[in-house]
Design a protein around this motif. Structure first.
Motif, PDB file in Angstrom:
ATOM      1  N   GLU A 200      74.495  33.842 113.676  1.00  0.00           N
ATOM      2  CA  GLU A 200      75.098  34.395 112.468  1.00  0.00           C
ATOM      3  C   GLU A 200      75.498  33.262 111.508  1.00  0.00           C
ATOM      4  OE1 GLU A 200      79.028  35.411 113.081  1.00  0.00           O
ATOM      5  OE2 GLU A 200      79.222  35.491 110.905  1.00  0.00           O
TER       6      GLU A 200
ATOM      7  N   GLY B 172      72.011  31.565 110.126  1.00  0.00           N
ATOM      8  CA  GLY B 172      71.005  32.490 109.604  1.00  0.00           C
ATOM      9  C   GLY B 172      70.761  32.291 108.118  1.00  0.00           C
ATOM     10  N   LEU B 173      69.704  32.906 107.663  1.00  0.00           N
ATOM     11  CA  LEU B 173      69.281  32.753 106.270  1.00  0.00           C
ATOM     12  C   LEU B 173      69.255  34.160 105.666  1.00  0.00           C
ATOM     13  CD1 LEU B 173      68.325  30.355 104.566  1.00  0.00           C
ATOM     14  CD2 LEU B 173      66.008  30.873 105.271  1.00  0.00           C
ATOM     15  N   THR B 174      70.315  34.510 104.969  1.00  0.00           N
ATOM     16  CA  THR B 174      70.419  35.861 104.418  1.00  0.00           C
ATOM     17  C   THR B 174      70.903  35.750 102.979  1.00  0.00           C
ATOM     18  OG1 THR B 174      72.607  35.921 105.414  1.00  0.00           O
ATOM     19  CG2 THR B 174      70.893  37.107 106.562  1.00  0.00           C
TER      20      THR B 174
ATOM     21  N   ALA C 239      64.489  35.531 111.733  1.00  0.00           N
ATOM     22  CA  ALA C 239      65.414  34.598 112.391  1.00  0.00           C
ATOM     23  C   ALA C 239      64.670  33.705 113.360  1.00  0.00           C
ATOM     24  CB  ALA C 239      66.477  35.387 113.134  1.00  0.00           C
TER      25      ALA C 239
ATOM     26  N   ALA D 266      69.457  44.210 102.072  1.00  0.00           N
ATOM     27  CA  ALA D 266      69.231  42.913 102.711  1.00  0.00           C
ATOM     28  C   ALA D 266      67.783  42.784 103.184  1.00  0.00           C
ATOM     29  CB  ALA D 266      70.189  42.729 103.878  1.00  0.00           C
ATOM     30  N   THR D 267      67.246  43.894 103.677  1.00  0.00           N
ATOM     31  CA  THR D 267      65.865  43.881 104.152  1.00  0.00           C
ATOM     32  C   THR D 267      64.898  43.694 102.983  1.00  0.00           C
ATOM     33  OG1 THR D 267      66.548  45.434 105.853  1.00  0.00           O
ATOM     34  CG2 THR D 267      64.197  45.164 105.533  1.00  0.00           C
TER      35      THR D 267
ATOM     36  N   VAL E 299      61.854  35.453 102.810  1.00  0.00           N
ATOM     37  CA  VAL E 299      62.846  34.838 103.703  1.00  0.00           C
ATOM     38  C   VAL E 299      62.358  35.076 105.129  1.00  0.00           C
ATOM     39  CG1 VAL E 299      65.264  34.785 104.391  1.00  0.00           C
ATOM     40  CG2 VAL E 299      64.656  35.332 102.037  1.00  0.00           C
ATOM     41  N   PRO E 300      62.171  34.026 105.915  1.00  0.00           N
ATOM     42  CA  PRO E 300      61.530  34.214 107.222  1.00  0.00           C
ATOM     43  C   PRO E 300      62.433  34.922 108.236  1.00  0.00           C
ATOM     44  CG  PRO E 300      62.215  31.940 106.930  1.00  0.00           C
ATOM     45  CD  PRO E 300      62.482  32.627 105.642  1.00  0.00           C
TER      46      PRO E 300
ATOM     47  N   ARG F  11      73.982  39.404 102.221  1.00  0.00           N
ATOM     48  CA  ARG F  11      74.554  39.748 103.515  1.00  0.00           C
ATOM     49  C   ARG F  11      75.566  40.865 103.312  1.00  0.00           C
ATOM     50  NH1 ARG F  11      76.469  35.416 108.047  1.00  0.00           N
ATOM     51  NH2 ARG F  11      74.293  34.842 107.797  1.00  0.00           N
ATOM     52  N   VAL F  12      75.437  41.898 104.121  1.00  0.00           N
ATOM     53  CA  VAL F  12      76.376  43.018 103.992  1.00  0.00           C
ATOM     54  C   VAL F  12      77.490  42.831 105.020  1.00  0.00           C
ATOM     55  CG1 VAL F  12      76.630  45.522 103.993  1.00  0.00           C
ATOM     56  CG2 VAL F  12      74.478  44.503 103.264  1.00  0.00           C
TER      57      VAL F  12
END
Lengths: 702, 257
Positions: free
Chosen positions: B45, B48-50, B39, B27-28, B36-37, B53-54
Motif C-alpha cells: 500500500e 503502490g502506484l495509484t 502492482a 481508480a481503475t 499505470v502498471p 486513490r479512494v
C-alpha cells in the motif's frame, strides 16, 4: 615577452573550467539526457500503434450485459466504456479487455493430479476419453452425471441438457450463488409448481433488500425502478449498498427470516394488509398463526434491532408502495438460508404491490421439441452420488465454498471443468478444458432469474480466438461422439446454436431490441431477417421479449414453504463464549469471474479500498472480549478447517461477528507464483440447504 | 503564442462524497487510461502506484452508529504556491497556464522525491518498480500516454492525453476552444454514480464552477493557501470536518485499532 605555461596556470585553467562547466547548462543537460536515457530501456513496454477504430458489443462478464464500446488500435481493444449513454461500466467491465492476456489463461487442456505441484498438459482426446468413460460408467448405474452451469439458459446450457437427456438421472444445476438463484425460494410460495416465477420489480418506490447488493447493480433494479427509490437495506455489515441506503437495519446474521416475520406481524396486526391481498393467499390463516409467534419485542431481542425501528419500517413499506422485497445473494456469501428466503419473499405477497409474484416467461431454446435433461437444485442431490461433475465455467465463475459441491461427489468422482483460466472453481477439477474468454468468442447473456421478461444479449468477439481454445458446444459434440450418443441436428458450435435461437425469436416476431445508439427499441417484427436481428444483438443490443400474461388464478402459499422453525434455529446456543459469526464479505464484481485484471491490484493491494484476500475484520470490542493481544495475525477455526488470516479492527463491524474477505486471490490477480492455493471461502461450511451466508467460527491468536 | 489564441482555462473537479459508493471504477479507469502498471509482486500500500486513490474514512463511532465515507484523492492541482513546483530542482513539475493543471514531466524527473515530501495531499507516487504487464497485455496499452520508467514520480494530470486529443479535434474542426464534452477525464467518465463533475472553474456556465460554489463544497487543507482545484461536497457535517484532517493516517489507525 616569453609565454610560459606553469603548473599553476594549468591548475587555474582546470579549476576555472570545472567551475565554468558547473555553472553552465551542461550538467543539467547531461542529467536530463541521463534521465531520458534511463527511461528508454528496450524492455519498457511500448503501446501498439495503428489505425484507431471503435467497435460495439455487449459485456459478458455478468448478467447485466452492459452495451460497451471498445476503442481499438489495429484490431486490439485498448479501452472499454459504456456505449450509447448506458450506465458506466464497473471495474470489472472497464478492464475486461485485459482478461484474454491474463497469466492464468490456458490454451491447452490441463490435468491436475492430486498432490502434484503443477498441472500437466494433456490432449483434448485424452480428456474426452476419460469423460466419456465416466459417462458410460454413470449410465451403467455407478452414479449420476451433473453439469454445474454458471450461466443457465445459454445455448451451451441447452447443449448440455440435450447430451444428458440420454443418461438416466443426469441433471444440470445452476452454480451456487449465481445471480438470482435466491429467487428459487419463490417456488415454495407458488401454488402452481409447474410455472416459473419471479418478482415483478417494475415501478417500485421502496425496496426492502435483505443483503442484495442493490446499489452495486444487482438484478437490473436500477432499470426497473427509475427515479427516487427509497432503499431499506437489511444487512449485518455496512456494505456499499448499506452505506448508500436510506435506512440500514443491521440485523444479526442469520436472523433475517425472523425479521421478515416480525415485519409481517406488524403489517397484519396493524391491518395494513388489504383484503384483496389476503384473498390471494391460500393459507392466510395458517400464516397468521405462525406470524403471531413473532411479536415485535421477541423479534427485536433476536435480531438486535429496536422494536420501534421494525414497526416503523413495516409502516413505511405499506405507506410508500409499490414496494419490492428482495433477498439477494450477498457477494461471496451466496443466498440466505432457504427458510429465511421464503419468509422474506413472502412479504411481497403480503404487501401486494410491485413485488408481486408473477410468471416468468421462458426464453426460447435454440431448438424445439428435443429431449432435455431436467434442471435441478444442487441441494436436492443426494450426498456422495455424483460420479461425473462437469463445471461449465466458460461464461463466468461464482465464488462459493467447494464443500457445497464436494459433499455431493462420490469418492472416485471425475471432475472436468471448462474454463479459459486455471483459476477459481476450475482448480478443483481433474481436467480443465480451455475455452475462449470474453472478447474472443461468442458469449450469450440471457435474462437472469430476476427478470420477468425473457431477454438475450450476444457478446460478439472483438479478437480472434487463440489457438487451442475449445468451444463448449463442440466439446459436448465430442463427448456425444465418444459415447455414441445421437444428438441429432448439425449444430456444432455455440454460434450455430445461438443463431438458431435468434432465428426462432425472429420467426416468432416477439419482443424488441434496444440498441445502445438508438433511443427507441426496434420491434423484432420490423426486421427483415434473422441476420438483421443477429447483427443488432452483436452490436450491443438487448432483445427483450413479452412478459407472461397475468395469471389471475395464481394463489400463493406463505406458510407451507416456511417449514423450518426459524425460532429454534436462531435461538440455538453458541458452542462457546469464543464462538463468532463468520460472515463472508466481497465486492459484487469479484465473485463473478475466476480472474480479474491484474490492474485491479490498485484496489486490492495498493490501496486500502478493498480488503485483500485472506484478511478478516472484527470490532475492537470483540477483540478485547476475546482477549486478543496481537490483532495483526490470527487463525480462524470452522467446521470446514482453519486458516491464518491477517486481522484488522474496524468499529464498523458488528460485535460478535468476524467479516471474512472473499476477494480475488493472487492467482486471480495474475500473480500465480505466490498464490496460496487454499481459498479463504473454503473455510465456510455450508448448511444443509447449501447456504453459507453466516457460520460459526472461532478466532485464536497466531 | 498558443495561449494568446486560445482561452485560458482553470480546470477542476467537484466530487460529491454523498454519491460516491467506493466502487473503485474511477481508480481503475485512471490506471487503464494512463498506462499505470499492475502492482509489482512486492508492491504494498505504501509503494503502490495509484494516481487516484479512494480512501475509506469512518466517523470513528461504534457500530451501528459507525458511518464511512469514500474520498477519491488525486493530485489536487494547486493553483497558488504550488509546493511540488517550487521544490523541483529539475523543472519537471509545472503549472500549465492554458489549463491550470499541474503537469509532471517524467522524462525530466530525477526521482529525488522532494515533490512527494512537499505535497500536503500525499497525491504523488514514486515509481519503485519497472513497469510490467503480463505477456501480451501490452497490446491493450493506451498509445496516447507514454510509459514511465522506474525511478520517477507520477501523479494525476487530469488525463492530459485526452486534453491533447480534444485540442487536436478542435483544431481539426477549425475551432479556437475545445468542446467541453470532448475533454472529460477517465475517472469522471467512469463514475457510475455521476459523483464527479469536471469543467472549467472560471467558466460560470460550467457545472463544475457552479458546484464548487455550492454551500456544502469544500477543499482539503484549504488553510495552506495552495488553492486546490479539486473540490468536494457533502451534506454531512462530519464529512466536511475532515477537510483539515489527515484522512490517510486516520483510517490506518482505525485498522490497527
Amino acid at each position: 615577452m616569453r609565454f610560459e605555461v606553469t603548473r599553476r596556470d594549468v591548475m587555474r585553467f582546470a579549476g576555472g573550467a570545472a567551475i565554468g562547466a558547473a555553472l553552465s547548462p551542461m550538467p543539467w543537460t547531461l542529467t536530463d539526457d541521463l534521465a531520458i536515457w534511463t527511461q528508454n530501456w528496450r524492455w519498457i513496454p511500448r503501446p501498439s500503434k495503428g489505425e484507431r477504430s471503435t467497435a460495439t458489443t455487449a459485456c459478458a462478464l455478468c448478467a447485466a450485459a452492459c452495451p460497451l464500446e471498445a476503442n481499438c488500435v489495429g484490431k486490439s481493444p485498448i479501452a472499454l466504456r459504456a456505449a450509447g449513454g448506458a450506465q458506466p461500466l464497473c471495474s470489472l467491465g472497464l478492464t475486461g479487455h485485459h482478461l484474454p492476456w491474463h497469466p492464468a489463461r490456458i490454451t491447452r487442456p490441463q490435468r491436475i493430479e492430486r498432490g502434484a505441484a503443477r498441472p500437466a498438459s494433456v490432449s483434448i482426446e485424452a480428456v474426452v476419453r476419460e469423460t466419456a468413460r465416466a459417462m458410460a460408467a454413470a449410465r451403467s448405474g455407478s452414479g449420476s452425471v451433473v453439469v454445474l452451469d454458471s450461466r443457465p439458459d445459454r445455448s451451451g446450457s441447452w447443449a448440455w441438457q440435450r447430451l444428458l437427456a440420454s443418461i438416466e438421472g443426469a441433471v444440470v444445476v445452476a452454480t451456487p450463488g449465481t445471480e438470482g438463484s435466491s429467487l428459487d425460494a419463490l417456488d415454495a410460495l407458488s401454488s402452481d409448481a409447474t410455472r416459473l416465477t419471479t418478482l415483478d420489480l417494475a415501478g417500485a418506490r421502496t425496496i426492502l433488500s435483505f443483503g442484495a447488493p442493490v446499489a452495486e447493480g444487482w438484478g437490473r433494479l436500477s432499470e426497473c425502478c427509475p427515479g427516487d427509490v427509497t432503499l431499506v437495506q437489511v444487512e449485518p455489515m455496512r456494505s456499499r449498498s448499506a452505506e448508500l441506503s436510506d435506512h440500514w437495519l443491521p440485523a444479526r446474521p442469520g436472523t433475517e427470516g425472523v425479521l421478515a416475520l416480525g415485519i409481517a406481524n406488524t403489517l397484519i396486526s396493524a391491518s395494513l394488509v388489504p383484503s384483496s391481498v389476503t384473498e390471494s393467499i391460500a393459507d392466510f390463516a395458517a400464516y397468521t398463526d405462525i406470524v403471531a409467534r413473532f411479536p415485535l419485542a421477541r423479534v427485536a431481542a433476536i435480531t438486535g434491532l429496536a422494536a420501534d425501528d421494525i414497526a416503523l419500517t413495516a409502516r413505511e413499506l405499506a405507506a410508500n408502495g409499490p414496494t419490492v422485497v428482495v433477498a439477494g445473494e450477498q457477494p461471496g456469501g451466496g443466498p440466505l438460508r432457504r427458510s429465511d428466503r421464503v419468509a422474506i419473499l413472502g412479504l411481497n405477497a403480503l404487501l401486494g404491490s410491485a413485488g408481486r409474484i408473477v410468471d416468468r416467461a421462458e426464453l426460447l431454446s435454440p431448438r424445439a421439441g428435443e429431449p432435455l435433461a431436467p434442471v435441478a437444485r444442487l441441494e436436492s442431490l443426494p450426498g456422495r452420488s455424483v460420479a461425473l461433475l462437469v463445471i461449465d465455467a466458460s461464461a463466468g465463475d461464482v465464488a462459493f465454498p467447494w464443500h457445497v459441491v464436494d459433499r455431493k461427489l462420490a469418492s472416485s468422482a471425475l471432475v472436468v471443468a471448462l474454463s479459459p483460466y486455471l483459476a477459481g472453481t476450475a482448480r478443483h477439477a481433474d481436467f480443465v478444458v480451455p475455452t475462449a474468454p470474453f472478447l474472443e468468442a461468442i458469449h450469450e447473456i440471457p435474462s437472469s432469474r430476476t427478470e420477468a421478461a425473457p431477454a438475450l444479449s450476444i457478446s460478439a468477439p472483438l479478437l480472434p480466438a487463440r489457438e487451442g481454445a475449445i468451444d463448449p458446444v463442440a466439446f459436448v459434440r465430442m463427448l456425444a461422439s465418444a459415447g455414441q450418443i445421437d444428438l441429432g441436428g448439425d449444430w456444432s458450435s455455440t454460434e450455430s446454436l445461438a443463431r438458431e435461437r435468434v432465428a426462432r425469436i425472429h420467426a416468432a416476431a416477439i419482443g424488441s431490441v434496444a440498441q445502445p445508439s438508438e433511443s427507441a427499441s426496434l420491434p423484432v417484427a420490423s426486421l427483415a431477417s434473422a441476420d438483421e436481428l443477429w447483427d443488432a444483438l452483436a452490436k450491443g443490443g438487448r432483445w427483450t421479449g413479452d412478459r407472461a400474461a397475468a395469471n389471475p388464478e395464481r394463489r400463493v402459499e406463505l406458510a407451507a414453504g416456511l417449514g423450518v422453525d426459524l425460532t429454534r434455529e436462531v435461538g440455538a446456543a453458541q458452542a462457546s463464549d469464543r464462538t463468532l459469526k463468520l460472515v463472508p464479505r466481497a465486492a459484487r464484481e469479484t465473485t463473478l469471474t475466476a480472474v480479474v485484471s491484474p490492474v485491479l491490484s490498485k484496489l486490492y493491494r495498493e490501496s486500502q479500498l478493498r480488503r485483500s484476500p485472506g484478511s478478516a475484520t472484527l470490532s475492537p470490542r470483540t477483540a478485547a472480549a476475546l482477549g486478543l493481544r496481537n490483532v495483526r495475525a490470527a487463525r480462524i477455526l470452522t467446521a470446514g478447517g482453519s486458516a491464518h488470516v491477517s486481522l484488522s479492527l474496524d468499529e464498523g463491524v458488528m460485535a460478535g461477528v468476524v467479516e471474512l474477505t472473499v476477494a480475488p486471490d493472487l492467482i486471480a490477480l495474475g500473480d500465480a507464483a505466490r498464490a496460496d492455493h487454499r481459498m479463504a471461502i473454503d473455510l465456510l461450511t455450508p448448511a444443509a440447504d447449501g447456504s453459507w451466508s453466516s457460520i460459526d467460527a472461532e478466532l485464536v491468536e497466531g | 503564442m498558443e495561449s494568446a489564441e486560445t482561452t485560458l482555462a482553470r480546470y477542476g473537479m467537484v466530487i460529491d462524497l454523498d454519491r460516491c459508493n467506493g466502487c473503485g471504477a474511477c481508480a481503475t479507469a485512471c490506471a487503464v487510461e494512463n498506462n499505470v502498471p499492475p502492482a509489482n509482486t512486492s508492491a504494498t500500500e505504501r509503494t503502490g502506484l495509484t494516481w487516484l486513490r479512494v480512501q475509506r474514512v469512518s466517523n470513528g463511532r461504534q457500530f451501528p452508529q459507525n458511518r464511512a465515507v469514500y474520498i477519491p484523492i488525486s493530485c489536487q492541482q494547486c493553483g497558488e504556491h504550488t509546493p511540488c513546483v517550487s521544490v523541483c530542482p529539475q523543472n519537471a513539475v509545472d503549472v500549465n497556464p492554458e489549463t491550470g493543471v499541474v503537469s509532471q514531466v517524467p522524462a525530466r524527473c530525477l526521482g529525488c522525491r522532494y515533490c512527494m515530501a512537499a505535497c500536503p495531499f500525499h497525491a504523488r507516487y514514486f515509481n519503485w518498480f519497472d513497469p510490467k504487464w503480463p505477456d501480451g497485455m501490452e497490446a491493450t496499452l493506451n498509445p496516447d500516454v507514454s510509459i514511465r520508467m522506474r525511478g520517477v514520480v507520477e501523479k494525476c494530470n487530469f488525463c492530459h492525453g485526452r486534453w491533447q486529443a480534444a485540442k487536436a479535434k478542435a483544431a481539426a474542426n477549425g475551432a479556437r476552444d475545445i468542446d467541453p464534452a470532448d475533454y472529460v477525464p477517465a475517472c469522471v467518465d467512469a463514475c457510475p454514480e455521476k459523483a464527479i463533475t469536471f469543467g472549467n472553474l472560471d467558466d460560470p456556465r460550467s457545472d463544475a464552477a457552479r458546484a464548487s460554489k455550492s454551500a456544502n463544497a469544500f477543499r482539503f487543507l484549504e488553510k495552506l493557501g495552495t488553492d486546490p482545484k479539486v473540490y468536494y461536497r457533502s451534506d454531512r457535517a462530519w464529512v466536511r470536518r475532515l477537510a483539515d484532517a489527515d484522512v490517510t493516517a486516520r483510517e490506518s489507525e482505525a485498522s490497527r485499532g
